[in-house]
Design a protein around this motif. Structure first.
Motif, PDB file in Angstrom:
ATOM      1  N   MET A 197      40.954  26.020  22.352  1.00 53.55           N
ATOM      2  CA  MET A 197      40.201  25.819  23.522  1.00 53.55           C
ATOM      3  C   MET A 197      40.711  26.643  24.762  1.00 53.55           C
ATOM      4  O   MET A 197      40.060  27.529  25.456  1.00 53.55           O
ATOM      5  CB  MET A 197      39.360  24.293  24.203  1.00 53.55           C
ATOM      6  CG  MET A 197      38.654  25.115  25.016  1.00 53.55           C
ATOM      7  SD  MET A 197      37.586  23.227  24.998  1.00 53.55           S
ATOM      8  CE  MET A 197      39.104  22.185  26.305  1.00 53.55           C
ATOM      9  N   SER A 250      41.410  30.440  24.324  1.00 53.62           N
ATOM     10  CA  SER A 250      40.644  31.281  24.449  1.00 53.62           C
ATOM     11  C   SER A 250      39.742  31.337  25.487  1.00 53.62           C
ATOM     12  O   SER A 250      39.533  32.588  26.061  1.00 53.62           O
ATOM     13  CB  SER A 250      39.128  30.860  23.391  1.00 53.62           C
ATOM     14  OG  SER A 250      39.938  30.363  21.993  1.00 53.62           O
ATOM     15  N   TYR A 251      39.836  30.431  26.273  1.00 55.16           N
ATOM     16  CA  TYR A 251      39.163  30.953  27.685  1.00 55.16           C
ATOM     17  C   TYR A 251      40.137  31.114  29.137  1.00 55.16           C
ATOM     18  O   TYR A 251      39.669  31.060  30.044  1.00 55.16           O
ATOM     19  CB  TYR A 251      38.148  29.601  28.203  1.00 55.16           C
ATOM     20  CG  TYR A 251      37.477  29.380  26.793  1.00 55.16           C
ATOM     21  CD1 TYR A 251      36.118  30.010  28.015  1.00 55.16           C
ATOM     22  CD2 TYR A 251      37.323  28.622  26.559  1.00 55.16           C
ATOM     23  CE1 TYR A 251      34.791  30.099  26.919  1.00 55.16           C
ATOM     24  CE2 TYR A 251      35.846  27.811  25.311  1.00 55.16           C
ATOM     25  CZ  TYR A 251      35.127  28.845  25.963  1.00 55.16           C
ATOM     26  OH  TYR A 251      33.722  28.615  25.315  1.00 55.16           O
TER      27      TYR A 251
END
Length: 363
Positions: free
Chosen positions: A119, A122-123
């Protein structure tokens, strides 16, 4: 046909669900009998069914249960993390010997850490392309143009008389492209790296549409070749799908790694595959945390990013050494050679895992 992504998601979800533990049973509204089975209780838990002896009915406790159930975010987390970083061998040994109430389970910690890692990666914002990145892209473009020029010259030598003029024109165009690409290498001509990347991507797509392009390849399976070409036609989507497959099937690292660790102790009695599994889980959890830290510092760039990467190459074998020594009670020489073999086995296991991910992603 079986949906492999759904299977991976279900397996990961099932593993997470199997690691959820019961509420901590802190002080709340006391009861003399278990609210679940009616057995008279003495301590914080029912000795018959294990249910907590106190009933919590506040909104604050609902949030606490959410954090605890999903992330095991309680005092055990703060006892587990320092030991995982500084005393991994003692943590592994304690868990294998049954001292488990004070620590987060290795499986729950591994799955949650992998989820947070992907997460975060990815961000996280992508680093801005600097001079080094532009020069690398320019060098790739120049190599491609030189290849085109070489192919054009070969085509000119083999061209029949009626096509000789067209072949000479193709050589001249290729020479002009090489000259332009050469100017981009070594100095800044105002050509953004994104534009070069778009040009290369466009040409790759054009090659893939040909029967035999510059990127022609064959795996021996026509169907698999078509799938690979379809994935490469949209590289951004292919990378995203591989990332999702990597996360969903991250649990495959566990069965792949355990046999390699077991090989290090094949003649040493007193250790089971369960012990090796705990070792693997805590080790993989630490490596995931290290990847997040190095990636975060790498986003800063410059000397900090370089130092973070250099430090990681030292931290990884050191952590393996101390975890092996503490978990299995080894002497320094036994630990040293096993650490070396464990590093080699780690690369082999990672290769197997990446091949499995590529196969699953293409499937």
């Amino acid at each position: 046909m079986v949906d492999l992504e759904a299977v991976g998601g279900a397996a990961t979800g099932g593993l997470i669900g199997s690691t959820l533990e019961k509420p901590a049973g802190k002080a709340g509204e006391p009861h003399n009998a278990c609210a679940d089975c009616g057995t008279e209780t003495i301590g914080r838990f029912c000795h018959n069914c294990g249910n907590a002896s106190h009933v919590h009915r506040t909104l604050l406790h609902l949030g606490e249960e959410l954090l605890h159930g999903v992330m095991h975010f309680d005092s055990r987390t703060w006892r587990t993390l320092p030991r995982l970083v500084f005393r991994p061998g003692q943590l592994t040994r304690d868990w294998c010997l049954g001292k488990r109430t004070r620590y987060v389970s290795p499986l729950a910690m591994f799955l949650f850490t992998v989820f947070v890692m992907f997460m975060a990666l990815s961000y996280a914002p992508a680093p801005e392309g600097g001079e080094l990145g532009e020069q690398a892209a320019a060098a790739v473009d120049l190599a491609r143009r030189n290849s085109e020029l070489a192919n054009a010259k070969v085509a000119l030598e083999n061209a029949p008389p009626e096509n000789e003029a067209a072949a000479q024109a193709a050589v001249r165009v290729a020479e002009q492209n090489v000259a332009v690409a050469s100017k981009r290498v070594g100095k800044d001509n105002g050509v953004p790296v994104s534009q070069i990347g778009d040009e290369i991507r466009t040409e790759i797509k054009a090659d893939l549409k040909k029967e035999s392009g510059a990127l022609g390849f064959s795996t021996g399976s026509k169907k698999l070749d078509e799938k690979i070409k379809h994935k490469l036609d949209n590289p951004e989507l292919a990378i995203y799908k591989l990332q999702q497959t990597f996360y969903k099937f991250s649990f495959l690292l566990i069965p792949i790694s355990i046999p390699f660790v077991a090989l290090l102790f094949v003649w040493k009695r007193g250790f089971t595959l369960y012990d090796h599994g705990v070792f693997v889980l805590y080790s993989l959890t630490f490596m995931s945390l290290l990847i997040m830290v190095v990636a975060a510092l790498g986003r800063v760039g410059g000397a900090i990013g370089g130092l973070a990467f250099a430090a990681a190459t030292i931290i990884v074998p050191m952590h393996m050494y101390y975890q092996l020594q503490g978990a299995y009670g080894l002497r320094w020489f036994s630990t040293l050679w096993r650490t070396w073999f464990l590093l080699v086995f780690s690369f082999i296991a990672l290769t197997f895992f990446l091949l499995a991910i590529l196969w699953l992603g293409m499937a």
